[in-house]
Design an enzyme around this catalytic site. Structure first.
Site, PDB file in Angstrom:
ATOM      1  N   GLU A   1     -43.066  94.340 -47.539  1.00  0.00           N
ATOM      2  CA  GLU A   1     -43.644  94.624 -46.224  1.00  0.00           C
ATOM      3  C   GLU A   1     -42.563  94.999 -45.216  1.00  0.00           C
ATOM      4  O   GLU A   1     -42.749  95.902 -44.401  1.00  0.00           O
ATOM      5  CB  GLU A   1     -44.443  93.427 -45.708  1.00  0.00           C
ATOM      6  CG  GLU A   1     -45.095  93.711 -44.374  1.00  0.00           C
ATOM      7  CD  GLU A   1     -45.994  92.593 -43.890  1.00  0.00           C
ATOM      8  OE1 GLU A   1     -46.261  92.569 -42.675  1.00  0.00           O
ATOM      9  OE2 GLU A   1     -46.446  91.761 -44.698  1.00  0.00           O
TER      10      GLU A   1
ATOM     11  N   HIS B   1     -47.312  91.840 -59.478  1.00  0.00           N
ATOM     12  CA  HIS B   1     -46.031  91.347 -59.977  1.00  0.00           C
ATOM     13  C   HIS B   1     -46.056  91.503 -61.490  1.00  0.00           C
ATOM     14  O   HIS B   1     -46.892  90.905 -62.160  1.00  0.00           O
ATOM     15  CB  HIS B   1     -45.832  89.885 -59.582  1.00  0.00           C
ATOM     16  CG  HIS B   1     -45.972  89.643 -58.108  1.00  0.00           C
ATOM     17  ND1 HIS B   1     -45.166  90.256 -57.169  1.00  0.00           N
ATOM     18  CD2 HIS B   1     -46.838  88.864 -57.412  1.00  0.00           C
ATOM     19  CE1 HIS B   1     -45.523  89.854 -55.969  1.00  0.00           C
ATOM     20  NE2 HIS B   1     -46.534  89.015 -56.088  1.00  0.00           N
ATOM     21  N   VAL B   2     -45.156  92.310 -62.025  1.00  0.00           N
ATOM     22  CA  VAL B   2     -45.198  92.626 -63.454  1.00  0.00           C
ATOM     23  C   VAL B   2     -44.064  92.003 -64.262  1.00  0.00           C
ATOM     24  O   VAL B   2     -44.103  92.022 -65.479  1.00  0.00           O
ATOM     25  CB  VAL B   2     -45.235  94.157 -63.685  1.00  0.00           C
ATOM     26  CG1 VAL B   2     -46.505  94.753 -63.125  1.00  0.00           C
ATOM     27  CG2 VAL B   2     -44.012  94.846 -63.097  1.00  0.00           C
ATOM     28  N   ARG B   3     -43.063  91.460 -63.578  1.00  0.00           N
ATOM     29  CA  ARG B   3     -41.939  90.838 -64.286  1.00  0.00           C
ATOM     30  C   ARG B   3     -41.393  89.717 -63.407  1.00  0.00           C
ATOM     31  O   ARG B   3     -41.328  89.850 -62.195  1.00  0.00           O
ATOM     32  CB  ARG B   3     -40.853  91.880 -64.548  1.00  0.00           C
ATOM     33  CG  ARG B   3     -39.632  91.305 -65.243  1.00  0.00           C
ATOM     34  CD  ARG B   3     -38.658  92.380 -65.684  1.00  0.00           C
ATOM     35  NE  ARG B   3     -39.213  92.944 -66.927  1.00  0.00           N
ATOM     36  CZ  ARG B   3     -39.161  94.211 -67.259  1.00  0.00           C
ATOM     37  NH1 ARG B   3     -38.581  95.085 -66.472  1.00  0.00           N
ATOM     38  NH2 ARG B   3     -39.680  94.636 -68.386  1.00  0.00           N
ATOM     39  N   SER B   4     -40.988  88.625 -64.040  1.00  0.00           N
ATOM     40  CA  SER B   4     -40.372  87.529 -63.292  1.00  0.00           C
ATOM     41  C   SER B   4     -38.855  87.704 -63.292  1.00  0.00           C
ATOM     42  O   SER B   4     -38.293  88.405 -64.124  1.00  0.00           O
ATOM     43  CB  SER B   4     -40.758  86.180 -63.906  1.00  0.00           C
ATOM     44  OG  SER B   4     -40.325  86.112 -65.244  1.00  0.00           O
TER      45      SER B   4
ATOM     46  N   HIS C   1     -49.158 108.726 -46.863  1.00  0.00           N
ATOM     47  CA  HIS C   1     -50.022 109.300 -45.826  1.00  0.00           C
ATOM     48  C   HIS C   1     -49.398 108.947 -44.489  1.00  0.00           C
ATOM     49  O   HIS C   1     -49.100 107.786 -44.223  1.00  0.00           O
ATOM     50  CB  HIS C   1     -51.441 108.736 -45.906  1.00  0.00           C
ATOM     51  CG  HIS C   1     -52.290 109.134 -44.743  1.00  0.00           C
ATOM     52  ND1 HIS C   1     -52.778 110.416 -44.594  1.00  0.00           N
ATOM     53  CD2 HIS C   1     -52.693 108.438 -43.661  1.00  0.00           C
ATOM     54  CE1 HIS C   1     -53.470 110.481 -43.460  1.00  0.00           C
ATOM     55  NE2 HIS C   1     -53.434 109.292 -42.883  1.00  0.00           N
TER      56      HIS C   1
ATOM     57  N   GLY D   1     -50.498 109.570 -40.924  1.00  0.00           N
ATOM     58  CA  GLY D   1     -51.391 109.994 -39.864  1.00  0.00           C
ATOM     59  C   GLY D   1     -50.888 109.522 -38.510  1.00  0.00           C
ATOM     60  O   GLY D   1     -49.851 108.868 -38.412  1.00  0.00           O
TER      61      GLY D   1
END
Length: 145
Positions: A65, A93-96, A110, A112
Site C-alpha cells: 500500500e 500471498h504465494v510464498r512465505s 488506470h 483517472g
C-alpha cells in the site's frame, strides 16, 4: 536514471519522516521515466514477523500500500491541492519468507482524475514472488478556504 526521476525519488524518501514507512525502513529506489512504475525495498526484521517467525501478511500489505499510494501521489497533477487515499487493497500471498530483503514494484494500470488502479508485486532478492496485490486509490481535492 534521469535527473527528474532522481529528484522525485528524493522527494518521496523525504516524505517518510515520522510515518509507518519510516518505521518499516521502506526506501524508494527506482521510478520509471514515464512515472508508471515505482520500486521500493524493505528489510525483513523481527518487528514485522508473525509469531511463527514468518513475514506477517499485514506487513506485506502495508508495504504494498505504501508503494502503490506513493506511485499514485507521483501521478497527480496538483500535489499540494490533492490527496491520495487507498479505498481497496487485496493481496494473494504465494510464498512465505523469514529473512532478507523484500522489494515491491508498483505499476499503474488506470490513471483517472479521481481513481487510480495499481498492481503491486512483492518479491525477494532472488526475484521469487512473495505476494501479488491490487489496489484502488481515490484522489481527493483539498477544499479551498
Amino acid at each position: 536514471m534521469e535527473e527528474k526521476t532522481k529528484k522525485l525519488l528524493k522527494k518521496l524518501n523525504s516524505l517518510k519522516k515520522d510515518t509507518l514507512m519510516n518505521e518499516m525502513f521502506i526506501k524508494f529506489i527506482f521510478l520509471s521515466p514515464k512515472i508508471d512504475f515505482l520500486i521500493a525495498k524493505m528489510p525483513i526484521s523481527y518487528k514485522i514477523l508473525q509469531p511463527f517467525g514468518y513475514l506477517h501478511g499485514g506487513a506485506t500489505v502495508a508495504f504494498a500500500e505504501s508503494v502503490g499510494s506513493s506511485l499514485s501521489f507521483m501521478n497527480i497533477k496538483e500535489q499540494e491541492n490533492e490527496k491520495v487515499f487507498n479505498i481497496e487493497i487485496s493481496a494473494n500471498h504465494v510464498r512465505s519468507i523469514k529473512k532478507g530483503m523484500l522489494f515491491a514494484k508498483a505499476k499503474i494500470f488506470h490513471k483517472g482524475k479521481t481513481l487510480h488502479v495499481i498492481q503491486i508485486t512483492v518479491f525477494n532478492e532472488k526475484n521469487n514472488i512473495i505476494s501479488f496485490c491490487k489496489m484502488t486509490n481515490i484522489i481527493i481535492k483539498k477544499k479551498r478556504k
